[in-house]
Each structure stands twice: as structure tokens, then as C-alpha cells.
Design an enzyme around this catalytic site. Structure first.
Site, short mmCIF file in Angstrom:
data_model
loop_
_atom_site.label_atom_id
_atom_site.label_comp_id
_atom_site.label_asym_id
_atom_site.label_seq_id
_atom_site.Cartn_x
_atom_site.Cartn_y
_atom_site.Cartn_z
N TRP A 278 33.53 38.85 38.11
CA TRP A 278 33.91 38.56 36.68
C TRP A 278 33.35 36.87 36.31
O TRP A 278 33.17 36.10 37.24
CB TRP A 278 35.67 37.56 37.48
CG TRP A 278 35.86 37.20 36.20
CD1 TRP A 278 36.60 38.07 34.79
CD2 TRP A 278 36.82 35.94 36.19
NE1 TRP A 278 37.57 36.90 34.20
CE2 TRP A 278 37.70 36.08 35.11
CE3 TRP A 278 37.77 35.37 37.23
CZ2 TRP A 278 38.84 34.90 34.66
CZ3 TRP A 278 38.58 34.17 36.98
CH2 TRP A 278 38.86 33.87 35.40
N ASP B 97 40.52 36.89 45.60
CA ASP B 97 40.58 36.28 44.30
C ASP B 97 41.91 38.33 43.74
O ASP B 97 41.28 39.33 43.88
CB ASP B 97 39.21 36.41 43.42
CG ASP B 97 40.35 37.03 42.56
OD1 ASP B 97 41.62 36.34 41.93
OD2 ASP B 97 39.18 36.58 40.83
N LYS C 195 48.11 39.71 34.55
CA LYS C 195 48.41 41.99 34.75
C LYS C 195 49.54 42.04 35.20
O LYS C 195 50.30 43.03 34.55
CB LYS C 195 47.38 42.13 35.07
CG LYS C 195 46.34 41.26 35.44
CD LYS C 195 44.85 41.06 34.04
CE LYS C 195 44.06 39.99 34.03
NZ LYS C 195 42.64 39.92 33.30
#
Ligand code: KET
Length: 410
Positions: free
Chosen positions: A138, A219, A255
Site C-alpha cells: 500500500w 497492518d 472497510k
């Protein structure tokens, strides 16, 4: 009298480039073509391509109104009920780490802010220690580390030949890093590749970290969103925790609860003793206080209400499965569309093997540009498409765009 500025002291400020992910949404908004499709940012859309507020979120907010909750400052570490819920969701409520108080949990400004707090802790307490990030990863990981002055380098992760994990390269690079480095790992649904290690590979990665005295930094931005199961998606983190690693874990509810704009997440540090956990937590608070003082309450209450009520919790899991299921459905349809339209015999099955919100198509920058310029399909320039922004009706159109870009653009 007006101040006369002949030469502004800001004169040497140049224009920053658009953000590689969020800038795509800005460009999409400016496009007036009716066929346009936003597959840039990883944000869930309905089959009508509209943003989706989970029904459990509405119910949790209703509860908040009924209770007449106030808007007082939260403590620096955040809402206690949220911090308890988030650690339990991550590790499982009966995990010894939780039972023994070996975890320092501080509410953060979603995944990004939580990663940033963890990075600031590394900068302060482990100066010079290098963080290894996957290639690719990311994009914001690099900025987060660089902005707090933490040195980083990359470990191999993606193998374009097999469109799979370069496991050998990954292990070699972890081995090659200075002892005691920090290894940033995606808990599940690796972004952007959609490729995760198998359980056996996770075990071998843990062996290597242990051997080298490296510290994992997970993460976790997609728990429950990859497989539809909160527990399965946390298995990598739980494996490392059960082996006794000291480690950081950043969490996000953008999310899985669709709370993108509420900025709700947490940074957890797992430690060998409760005493150390208390000390580390006190220092995380000390880092947070001058940055943003204390975190926002709204999203924290939503998470605490949903997790704290067994009926709402079950409804959340059902909605998460629904979202993950819709993405799997378009993944399948896109694959079938490519298979029936592309007569060259190219193997597109990697699309089915990838998991989570994204597909890493292998399209180059110029091919991705063609997707946008000619087909009005907005995506990041690394060839990533967010399947969460696709519906069944658009799969044929997208397949045409991919085939045109792949075969007709160098
Ligand atoms: N980690 C990963 C791996 C990640 O993909 C994101 C968001 C985040 C953390 C941070 O999300 P937050 O909303 O701060 O909790 N990724 C999507 C959005 C973005 O780039 O900000 C994306 O990749 O599209």
C-alpha cells in the site's frame, strides 16, 4: 493599509502530485462520461455502484441517539469499550495475551493514524531500526515511515511470472535484513496484490523472524473482508501472538464496518508482561497528545455498540459476508468475461486466486492510462483494480477495456 507582498515567502512551494490512490477519485469526479467506472480507491459499493452504510451502523447510531450520549473529550487512549472490543476482535476474547494484560491498545485515527502512531513510537524508541515493507505494498506505508524519519527498504513479495507470492525472495530478504529489524506484514488480503501466504508459509515466515530477532508489525485493514470470517482473517496475527512475539498491530474499521470517514482504528502493541504493556501504552499516549490530543468518539461508539451486542454482532457478520460475497461474485464474472472474450489462451485464473477487495491485473502504467483515457475506467497506475467498485452489469465492459489495453498498448 494592505500589506504589500512583493515576493511571497511561499514562492518556493511547488505543486504536490495528486495522491496515487485518493487522487484517482478526484479525477473520476471530474469526468462527465456516462460509462465511467471508479475502480481506484478500495471502498465498497453496492450493485448499483453506490456507497453503502451498513444497517448495523444505522442501528448502532440509533442506540447512541436514544442514550443521549454526550460529546465530552475522550481520554487520550480512546474509548475504553472500543479498546477492549478491538483487541478481542483481533486476538479472540479468551486469548492469554488479553487475559494477562499483555497488550497496549490505543484508539487511533483509523488504520493510517494507527500506523503513524506505531511508526512514531519506532522512531522515538528504536532510532535507526529499519522497517522492511513488501514490494509492492500500500503506497502510503512509505510516506508514513518517511515522514517520521524511520528508514525502510523493501522485501520481495510479488512474482510477476507466476502472478503469485515470491516466497523464496521474501524469505531471502528477511534473512538479509539487519538483525532486529521490523517487518511490516499485511494481516490478510494483501494490498495491492490480493495474494497472502499459506498457513505453512506464515509458519516459515515466523521461524525466520524469530531466528533473526525481527519484530512483526501487522497492518490489519481487511479483517473479515477477505474470507468473510473475522477469525480466519486474524489467524496470521494470532499465530504470531501465540508464538510469543513482541509486535505491533494496526487495525482499521474503514472497510469491514464501512466507517471510512469516521477514522476509527487502533494501534496495539503485544508485550511479554502487563507491566511493559502499561509503560508502552503510557508512551503511545504521550505521542498522541501533541499530535491530535484525543481521538474522535463517534466511530468508536459504533464499533463498541456493534461488538458489544450479540444481535448486532451477528448482523454485522452477515453483512460482512454479503459484501465479501458480492466481491467474489464480480471476481468470478470478470474472469468468465475475460475467458470468453480473449481467444489467445492467456491464463486469467490469477484473478480468481487473488482475495480481498482488489485484483492486481498486471497492466502496466501505459496500459492503465489507456483504461482511463480511452475507457473511462479509473484505477491506480500500478495496475490494481478495486473489485469493490465493480458490479455484474459492468463486467463485460471492463473485460473489453482490459483486453484492449493489454493487447493494443505497449
Ligand atoms: N492499510 C492498508 C493495507 C490499506 O489498504 C489501507 C487503505 C489502510 C491501511 C488505511 O485505511 P484507513 O482508512 O486509514 O483505515 N487503503 C485504501 C484507501 C486509502 O488508500 O486510503 C486503498 O488502498 O484504496
Amino acid at each position: 493599509m494592505a500589506v504589500a507582498v512583493d515576493v511571497s515567502r511561499f514562492e518556493n512551494v511547488s505543486m504536490a502530485p495528486p495522491d496515487p490512490i485518493l487522487g484517482v477519485s478526484e479525477a473520476f469526479k471530474a469526468d462527465t462520461d456516462a460509462t465511467k467506472l471508479n475502480l481506484g480507491v478500495g471502498a465498497y459499493r453496492t450493485e448499483d455502484l453506490q456507497p453503502y452504510v451498513l444497517k448495523v451502523v444505522n442501528k448502532a447510531e440509533q442506540l447512541m441517539l436514544e442514550r443521549g450520549e454526550n460529546k465530552e473529550y475522550l481520554p487520550i487512549e480512546g474509548l475504553a469499550a472500543f479498546n477492549k472490543a478491538t483487541a478481542e476482535l483481533l486476538l479472540g476474547a479468551d486469548n492469554p495475551v488479553i487475559k494477562n494484560g499483555q497488550i497496549a491498545t490505543v484508539q487511533g485515527l483509523s488504520g493510517t493514524g494507527s500506523l503513524r502512531l506505531g511508526a512514531a513510537f519506532i522512531a522515538r524508541y528504536f532510532p535507526g531500526v529499519k522497517v522492511l515493507i513488501s514490494s509492492p505494498t500500500w503506497g502510503n506505508h512509505k510516506n508514513i515511515l518517511s515522514d517520521v524519519g524511520v528508514p525502510w527498504s523493501e522485501y520481495r513479495y510479488f512474482d510477476p511470472q507466476t502472478v503469485g507470492l515470491d516466497f523464496k525472495g521474501m524469505i531471502e530478504d528477511i534473512k538479509g535484513a539487519p538483525n532486529g529489524s521490523v517487518i511490516l506484514l499485511h494481516g490478510c488480503a494483501h494490498n495491492p496484490t490480493g495474494i497472502d501466504p499459506t498457513p505453512e508459509q506464515w509458519e516459515a515466515i515466523a521461524d525466520e523472524l524469530e531466528e533473526k530477532g525481527h519484530m512483526p508489525f501487522f497492518d490489519v485493514a481487511y479483517q473479515g473482508f477477505a474470507s468473510g470470517s473475522l477469525d480466519d482473517d486474524a489467524s496470521s496475527v494470532r499465530k504470531f501472538a501465540s508464538r510469543g512475539f513482541e509486535m505491533f498491530v494496526a487495525q482499521s474499521y474503514s472497510k469491514n464496518l464501512g466507517l471510512y470517514a469516521e477514522r476509527i482504528g487502533a494501534i496495539n502493541v503485544i508485550l511479554p508482561t502487563a507491566d511493559l504493556a502499561a509503560r508502552v501504552k503510557s508512551q503511545l499516549k504521550r505521542l498522541a497528545r501533541p499530535m491530535y490530543s484525543n481521538p474522535p468518539v463517534h466511530g468508536a461508539r459504533i464499533v463498541a455498540n456493534v461488538v458489544g451486542d450479540s444481535v448486532l454482532f451477528d448482523e454485522w457478520r452477515a453483512e460482512m459476508q454479503m459484501m465479501a460475497g458480492r466481491i467474489k461474485g464480480v471476481r468470478q464474472k470478470l474472469y468468465e468475461a475475460l475467458l470468453s472474450k480473449d481467444k489467445s489462451g492467456k491464463d486469467w485464473s490469477f484473478i480468481l486466486k487473488q482475495i480481498g477487495m482488489f485484483s492486481f491485473t498486471g497492466l502496466t502504467k501505459s496500459q492503465s492510462d489507456n483504461m482511463t483515457d480511452k475507457w473511462h475506467v479509473y484505477m491506480t497506475k500500478d495496475g490494481r483494480i478495486s473489485l469493490a467498485g465493480l458490479n455484474l452489469a459492468k463486467c463485460d465492459y471492463l473485460a473489453d477495456a482490459i483486453i484492449d489495453s493489454y493487447y493494443n498498448v505497449k
